[in-house]
Every structure is written in structure tokens, then in C-alpha cells.
Design a protein around this motif. Structure first.
Motif, PDB file in Angstrom:
ATOM      1  N   UNK A 126      35.020   0.125  23.011  1.00 41.17           N
ATOM      2  CA  UNK A 126      35.640   1.451  22.936  1.00 41.17           C
ATOM      3  C   UNK A 126      35.392   2.272  24.197  1.00 41.17           C
ATOM      4  N   UNK A 127      34.307   2.015  24.893  1.00 37.89           N
ATOM      5  CA  UNK A 127      34.080   2.704  26.176  1.00 37.89           C
ATOM      6  C   UNK A 127      35.202   2.377  27.155  1.00 37.89           C
ATOM      7  N   UNK A 128      35.659   1.145  27.142  1.00 38.15           N
ATOM      8  CA  UNK A 128      36.763   0.735  28.013  1.00 38.15           C
ATOM      9  C   UNK A 128      38.016   1.534  27.661  1.00 38.15           C
ATOM     10  N   UNK A 129      38.299   1.655  26.373  1.00 40.19           N
ATOM     11  CA  UNK A 129      39.494   2.369  25.917  1.00 40.19           C
ATOM     12  C   UNK A 129      39.348   3.866  26.185  1.00 40.19           C
ATOM     13  N   UNK A 130      38.149   4.383  26.032  1.00 40.97           N
ATOM     14  CA  UNK A 130      37.913   5.810  26.289  1.00 40.97           C
ATOM     15  C   UNK A 130      38.195   6.172  27.749  1.00 40.97           C
ATOM     16  N   UNK A 131      37.910   5.236  28.663  1.00 39.23           N
ATOM     17  CA  UNK A 131      38.190   5.483  30.089  1.00 39.23           C
ATOM     18  C   UNK A 131      39.666   5.773  30.320  1.00 39.23           C
ATOM     19  N   UNK A 132      40.518   5.258  29.452  1.00 43.58           N
ATOM     20  CA  UNK A 132      41.970   5.437  29.588  1.00 43.58           C
ATOM     21  C   UNK A 132      42.514   6.506  28.638  1.00 43.58           C
ATOM     22  N   UNK A 133      41.626   7.219  27.960  1.00 48.91           N
ATOM     23  CA  UNK A 133      42.069   8.281  27.059  1.00 48.91           C
ATOM     24  C   UNK A 133      42.571   7.769  25.722  1.00 48.91           C
ATOM     25  N   UNK A 134      42.217   6.554  25.371  1.00 53.65           N
ATOM     26  CA  UNK A 134      42.685   5.962  24.114  1.00 53.65           C
ATOM     27  C   UNK A 134      41.898   6.432  22.905  1.00 53.65           C
ATOM     28  N   UNK A 135      42.228   5.846  21.777  1.00 52.25           N
ATOM     29  CA  UNK A 135      41.682   6.223  20.481  1.00 52.25           C
ATOM     30  C   UNK A 135      41.073   4.985  19.828  1.00 52.25           C
ATOM     31  N   UNK A 136      40.042   5.179  19.016  1.00 52.72           N
ATOM     32  CA  UNK A 136      39.432   4.124  18.199  1.00 52.72           C
ATOM     33  C   UNK A 136      39.988   4.256  16.787  1.00 52.72           C
ATOM     34  N   UNK A 137      40.666   3.211  16.299  1.00 55.45           N
ATOM     35  CA  UNK A 137      41.303   3.227  14.975  1.00 55.45           C
ATOM     36  C   UNK A 137      40.708   2.133  14.090  1.00 55.45           C
ATOM     37  N   UNK A 138      39.549   2.410  13.474  1.00 49.49           N
ATOM     38  CA  UNK A 138      38.920   1.375  12.651  1.00 49.49           C
ATOM     39  C   UNK A 138      39.367   1.385  11.200  1.00 49.49           C
ATOM     40  N   UNK A 139      39.491   0.193  10.653  1.00 57.87           N
ATOM     41  CA  UNK A 139      39.442  -0.027   9.210  1.00 57.87           C
ATOM     42  C   UNK A 139      37.949  -0.246   9.000  1.00 57.87           C
ATOM     43  N   UNK A 140      37.279   0.725   8.426  1.00 57.12           N
ATOM     44  CA  UNK A 140      35.820   0.731   8.425  1.00 57.12           C
ATOM     45  C   UNK A 140      35.226  -0.416   7.606  1.00 57.12           C
ATOM     46  N   UNK A 141      33.928  -0.613   7.776  1.00 54.08           N
ATOM     47  CA  UNK A 141      33.189  -1.723   7.172  1.00 54.08           C
ATOM     48  C   UNK A 141      32.822  -1.371   5.723  1.00 54.08           C
ATOM     49  N   UNK A 142      33.817  -1.395   4.830  1.00 52.90           N
ATOM     50  CA  UNK A 142      33.623  -0.986   3.441  1.00 52.90           C
ATOM     51  C   UNK A 142      32.486  -1.693   2.702  1.00 52.90           C
ATOM     52  N   UNK A 143      32.231  -2.996   2.917  1.00 53.77           N
ATOM     53  CA  UNK A 143      31.189  -3.660   2.120  1.00 53.77           C
ATOM     54  C   UNK A 143      29.787  -3.045   2.249  1.00 53.77           C
ATOM     55  N   UNK A 144      29.519  -2.288   3.319  1.00 55.28           N
ATOM     56  CA  UNK A 144      28.193  -1.678   3.451  1.00 55.28           C
ATOM     57  C   UNK A 144      28.123  -0.324   2.748  1.00 55.28           C
ATOM     58  N   UNK A 145      29.227   0.117   2.168  1.00 55.56           N
ATOM     59  CA  UNK A 145      29.284   1.408   1.489  1.00 55.56           C
ATOM     60  C   UNK A 145      30.041   2.419   2.333  1.00 55.56           C
ATOM     61  N   UNK A 146      30.687   3.346   1.657  1.00 56.58           N
ATOM     62  CA  UNK A 146      31.550   4.300   2.347  1.00 56.58           C
ATOM     63  C   UNK A 146      30.784   5.168   3.350  1.00 56.58           C
ATOM     64  N   UNK A 147      29.668   5.753   2.936  1.00 55.19           N
ATOM     65  CA  UNK A 147      28.925   6.640   3.839  1.00 55.19           C
ATOM     66  C   UNK A 147      28.383   5.890   5.062  1.00 55.19           C
ATOM     67  N   UNK A 148      27.714   4.731   4.899  1.00 52.12           N
ATOM     68  CA  UNK A 148      27.246   4.016   6.092  1.00 52.12           C
ATOM     69  C   UNK A 148      28.403   3.555   6.989  1.00 52.12           C
TER      70      UNK A 148
END
Length: 187
Positions: A126-148
């Protein structure tokens, strides 16, 4: 309906950049989701893939760097965190994808091969993408629980200096408290 733009490579799932043998693996892996589109399976780069779509779709395309293709390209289906050398290779492929038209980084952290990525890998890419002004679009890691899982996505955003756009999530009590706090911090 007035739709003029489609964001593709949702959840970090797409066909490029991949060498031919891996491309066919990914095609088969994604066939249950995307079917078997007749696009001619003779491309390997993001630019070549996007050229296949030109003139075939009635609207504009925004391509996201697909974490699954990047990881498969470098590590195959390895069920472990990436080494520093592998992260460097994935970062180079991410830069190339951005040079060829990608504008965000998407991942699906509860599905192979992305599920084995650790937070450090996500931050570095994501640091690479941030250098270009991009966005991080995750489908989060649900198996560890919503809050984590939410904390991990927001940690990536903060440490990489990149805006976070959650692909989708479900609600539970107090889910909006950390989201609102992150929004106020500019994440």
C-alpha cells in the motif's frame, strides 16, 4: 441508470498481471465467480488485459491492483507470509500495474492466496500505491472477527499513508466508532 464507470478487480481478484500458466490457474480459480469470459487468454500485463476490454464495455474502467494476482505471480499458492524479497517483487509488480492504469490496491483477506498475507505485506504494498495517490480497498479478514479485522485495515491505512475504502462489511455494535475515529484522522 446513468452508470458511467465500473471499478474492476474487486476484492483483489483479477487476471493480470500473471504469466500464462498462472493466468490459466487464476481463470479456473475465478470461473465460479466470473464464468469463463471470451476475452482471449493471451495477455500477461495489466495493459494487455485492459486492451482486451477496450471497446467491449459500454463505460469507463477503473482497474485496481489485484492482490491475488500479484501474490500468485510471485509466490504461487504458498500458505505463508511473504519474505522481504517476495514483497520487493510484489511491490515492483504493483508499480508496473499502476504505470499501466491501476489506481487502487484491492485484496480479499479471507480467501486464497491473499489470506496468508500478513499486515506488514499489506502496508508495504500500500505504500507503493500511496505514492501515486491511490486507495486501499480491502475485503477485510473476517475470520479473525470484525473489530480486529477493521483495526488491521485501518492500521494499514495509517502506516502506509493511504486512504481506506472498505469493499463491504457487516455491522455489529460499536462498529462505527473506530470508523468515525479513523475518518477524523484522515484515514
Amino acid at each position: 441508470q446513468g452508470v458511467t464507470t465500473q471499478v474492476i478487480a474487486a476484492d483483489g481478484l483479477s487476471y493480470a498481471p500473471l504469466p500464462r500458466a498462472r493466468l490459466l490457474e487464476m481463470r479456473d480459480f475465478l470461473s465460479g465467480i466470473y464464468g469463463l469470459p471470451d476475452i482471449g487468454w493471451d495477455f500477461s500485463t495489466v495493459a494487455e488485459y485492459l486492451a482486451k476490454l477496450t471497446g467491449r464495455l459500454p463505460n469507463h474502467i477503473v482497474f485496481q491492483v489485484p492482490h491475488a494476482a500479484i501474490r500468485l505471480n510471485v509466490m504461487g499458492w504458498a500458505q505463508r507470509p511473504a519474505t522481504a524479497g517476495e514483497i520487493a517483487q510484489m511491490a515492483a509488480l504493483t508499480r508496473q500495474a499502476l504505470d499501466e492504469g491501476a489506481s487502487a490496491f484491492a485484496t480479499i483477506l479471507d480467501t486464497a492466496p491473499c489470506a496468508w498475507a500478513d499486515t506488514h505485506e499489506l502496508i508495504e504494498l500500500c505504500r507503493v500505491v500511496a505514492e501515486r495517490g491511490g486507495v486501499f480497498a480491502p475485503h477485510i479478514r473476517y475470520p479473525i472477527g470484525m473489530q480486529p479485522a477493521m483495526r488491521e485495515a485501518l492500521q494499514v491505512g495509517e502506516e502506509a499513508g493511504i486512504a481506506v475504502h472498505l469493499s463491504h462489511h457487516y455491522t455489529e455494535p460499536d462498529i462505527f466508532v473506530p470508523l468515525e475515529a479513523a475518518r477524523q484522522r484522515g484515514i
